[in-house]
Design an enzyme around this catalytic site. Structure first.
Site, PDB file in Angstrom:
ATOM      1  CB  CYS A  70      -0.973  -0.030   1.181  1.00 30.70           C
ATOM      2  SG  CYS A  70      -0.201  -0.004   2.806  1.00 30.70           S
ATOM      3  CG  HIS A 103      16.303 -13.598  12.203  1.00 33.21           C
ATOM      4  ND1 HIS A 103      16.962 -12.571  12.844  1.00 33.21           N
ATOM      5  CD2 HIS A 103      17.272 -14.427  11.718  1.00 33.21           C
ATOM      6  CE1 HIS A 103      18.274 -12.775  12.751  1.00 33.21           C
ATOM      7  NE2 HIS A 103      18.488 -13.886  12.060  1.00 33.21           N
TER       8      HIS A 103
HETATM    9  C1  RB5 Z   1      -3.848   5.345   0.858  1.00 29.23           C
HETATM   10  O1  RB5 Z   1      -3.872   6.728   0.671  1.00 29.23           O
HETATM   11  C2  RB5 Z   1      -2.956   4.977   2.016  1.00 29.23           C
HETATM   12  O2  RB5 Z   1      -3.560   5.335   3.212  1.00 29.23           O
HETATM   13  C3  RB5 Z   1      -2.664   3.518   1.985  1.00 29.23           C
HETATM   14  O3  RB5 Z   1      -2.064   3.178   0.782  1.00 29.23           O
HETATM   15  C4  RB5 Z   1      -1.729   2.967   3.056  1.00 29.23           C
HETATM   16  O4  RB5 Z   1      -0.556   3.708   3.129  1.00 29.23           O
HETATM   17  C5  RB5 Z   1      -2.330   2.706   4.363  1.00 29.23           C
HETATM   18  O5  RB5 Z   1      -1.665   2.218   5.293  1.00 29.23           O
END
Ligand code: RB5
Length: 149
Positions: A70, A103
């Site tokens: 993410c 680990h």
């Molecule tokens: C999206 O804007 C962002 O919040 C997501 O990709 C991530 O970083 C969340 O932990």
């Protein structure tokens, strides 16, 4: 060492979409095949909606290894680690990617799609896939991770 006959599970939200597409291409060129759990565009999505299905599939041993992203790598990792058979390591460099296999016997690599160069992410994936769990004293520790109620 993960054989390149292994199908790797991969997923990201919009914050990791571009990195996911880059890594998928690199993996394909290296002989790996991937099961892409999404997302499939840069449109905004909620990372739990994308990561839960991948983590469930790893948890149920449908796939043995996953790569998730993410923007920060945090949200994806937090969702994945809700599953008892998942050990997702959030890594920012090659050494960490190696250590989380050695680990922690991590079965998911979580990457911060917006914070590290893509070529570095690829090196981390290569190391993650080619490093085996060290076992020994780490096995005892990994066995203590599950919550005992
Ligand atoms: C999206 O804007 C962002 O919040 C997501 O990709 C991530 O970083 C969340 O932990």
């Amino acid at each position: 060492m993960i054989e390149n006959s292994t199908i790797l599970a991969i997923a990201s939200d919009h914050g990791g979409f571009e990195m996911k597409e880059f890594l998928k291409k690199k993996l394909f060129e290296s002989g790996f095949r991937t099961k892409d759990f999404g997302t499939f565009s840069e449109d905004s999505v909620d990372y739990p909606d994308i990561i839960h299905p991948l983590a469930k599939a790893i948890n149920e041993n449908e796939y043995s290894i996953g790569i998730i992203m993410c923007g920060s790598g945090n949200g994806a990792q937090i969702v994945a680690n809700k599953y008892p058979n998942v050990r997702a390591g959030l890594c920012w460099n090659v050494e960490q990617a190696m250590l989380t296999r050695l680990h922690n016997n991590a079965n998911i690599l979580s990457l911060p799609g917006r914070f590290i160069p893509f070529d570095q992410a690829w090196k981390m994936v290569e190391v993650f896939l080619s490093t085996d769990f060290e076992g020994g004293r780490h096995e005892k520790r990994v066995n203590k991770i599950p919550i005992i109620l």
